[in-house]
Design an enzyme around this catalytic site. Structure first.
Site, PDB file in Angstrom:
ATOM      1  N   SER A  77       0.809  -1.227   0.000  1.00  0.00           N
ATOM      2  CA  SER A  77       0.000   0.000   0.000  1.00  0.00           C
ATOM      3  C   SER A  77       0.838   1.270   0.000  1.00  0.00           C
ATOM      4  CB  SER A  77      -0.943   0.008   1.212  1.00  0.00           C
ATOM      5  OG  SER A  77      -0.209  -0.130   2.417  1.00  0.00           O
ATOM      6  N   ASP A 241      -5.809   7.586   8.753  1.00  0.00           N
ATOM      7  CA  ASP A 241      -5.913   6.289   9.427  1.00  0.00           C
ATOM      8  C   ASP A 241      -4.823   6.109  10.475  1.00  0.00           C
ATOM      9  OD1 ASP A 241      -3.621   5.718   7.994  1.00  0.00           O
ATOM     10  OD2 ASP A 241      -4.392   3.877   7.079  1.00  0.00           O
ATOM     11  N   HIS A 244      -0.858   4.885   7.564  1.00  0.00           N
ATOM     12  CA  HIS A 244      -0.210   5.175   6.292  1.00  0.00           C
ATOM     13  C   HIS A 244       0.268   6.627   6.257  1.00  0.00           C
ATOM     14  CE1 HIS A 244      -2.605   1.591   5.202  1.00  0.00           C
ATOM     15  NE2 HIS A 244      -1.578   1.341   4.416  1.00  0.00           N
TER      16      HIS A 244
END
Length: 363
Positions: A77, A241, A244
């Site tokens: 990611s 979040d 990240h």
């Protein structure tokens, strides 16, 4: 056992297809794992999953004429850019933009990274990438965090990463790997899980460096690159979040990787085409030793090199460690010792030295 020895051992087992069990399985018992699983579930609730997806950063960057350079991105990611708001904010896009400006040629960015990917997913990513682009110029790989959280055997992680590097190098592609970030800086993760995650991620990062450099790539330590900024300004460096990176966080990671990307392609920048500077703690050593120093110093590159015409020492591939981030030099003229902590301090695994100080008797 020092981290250098652990890194060599993990990489050796990866090369021969061996396994060492789940990450950290020898550190805690069944009861301990139950506690850690509960803490992991709590951390997931705190961190949350607020994103629908990562921005699509694929395309051509730069408006100069000429045949485009092909920049490939593989991994998880962070390689995909989850947490960035706009396509131009990802690590791949930032590197493509800068590379295009310095090279004076357009750069075509192709991103095969997948949110949630682990190292075993790299096989499929590189297969798809080389089917589309048989001879990319350079590839950035960012992977490892999910390997740690899913307790994948480190030798398995390194084996798949190494095979990916081999496939890319055989295609004539330069490879720059951003090693596993230090998960011990993620404050929503409670203790003692955070301390264990720190050890596991650092051990994996060191082993990744050994595997990558042994097979012709180069690594850049991401470590706790955002650690200080996360603690002081988490709302700036991390996305909503709290796990990240934000656009600012990705910019910091991209800036750490960019000099290595440029150097791999032969393009000069303010921090390429130079010899190790002992005043910065740079030098040459066996790759496993260089890897342990790189883990503790984010932004540090490790790449293969030669000493007196030889590529290998008794302890493995010769490697050069360069601290690409331009920290101020010490005032003293004395040569500083490379930083040491934990079980690696004063170990017999080797030392980090300036190229000019390497004695051929050591080879």
């Amino acid at each position: 056992m020092g981290r250098a020895r652990r890194a060599r051992k993990i990489a050796a087992r990866a090369a021969y297809g061996g396994g060492i069990g789940a990450v950290g399985a020898g550190l805690v018992g069944v009861t301990g794992w139950a506690v850690l699983k509960g803490e992991a579930a709590m951390a997931r609730r705190i961190v949350g999953h607020p994103f629908d997806g990562a921005p699509d950063d694929q395309g051509t960057y730069g408006s100069a004429p000429g045949v485009p350079l092909d920049l490939l991105v593989l991994g998880d990611s962070t390689a995909k850019g989850l947490g960035a708001d706009l396509p131009h904010q990802t690590v791949g896009a930032i590197n493509a933009t800068a590379l295009a400006a310095i090279a004076g040629r357009p750069v075509r960015l192709t991103n095969f990274a997948v949110v949630g990917a682990v190292s075993t997913d790299l096989d499929r990513q590189v297969e798809q990438a080389l089917a589309l682009l048989p001879h990319p110029d350079v590839c950035i790989i960012m992977v490892g965090a999910n390997d740690v959280t899913q307790r994948m055997a480190r030798s398995t992680s390194v084996r798949y990463l190494s095979s990916t590097v081999v496939a890319l190098r055989e295609a004539g592609c330069q490879v720059v790997v951003g090693t596993c970030p230090d998960l011990g800086v993620i404050e929503p993760v409670p203790q003692p899980l955070r301390l264990l995650a720190q050890r596991w991620s650092r051990d994996l990062a060191a082993a990744q460096t050994v595997g990558v450099v042994e097979h012709g790539g180069r690594t850049v330590s991401l470590g706790d690159l955002l650690g200080h900024e996360f603690r002081s300004t988490p709302q700036v460096m991390f996305s909503k979040d709290r796990f990240h990176p934000s656009a600012a966080g990705y910019a910091r990671a991209a800036s750490a990787l960019l000099p290595s990307v440029l150097d791999s392609l032969g393009f000069a920048s303010a921090d390429t085409d130079r010899t190790p500077d002992v005043r910065r703690g740079e030098g040459i050593s066996p790759v496993s030793v260089a890897a342990t120093y790189a883990v503790r110093d984010p932004g540090t590159e490790v790449a293969g090199t030669e000493v007196s015409g030889d590529t290998r020492s008794r302890q493995g591939r010769w490697a050069v460690l360069l601290r690409r981030h331009r920290t101020p030099l010490p005032d003293t003229q004395d040569e500083p010792r490379a930083p040491a902590d934990g079980p690696d301090a004063g170990s017999a695994d080797g030392d980090l030295r300036d190229e000019s100080s390497v004695d051929t008797a050591d080879v």
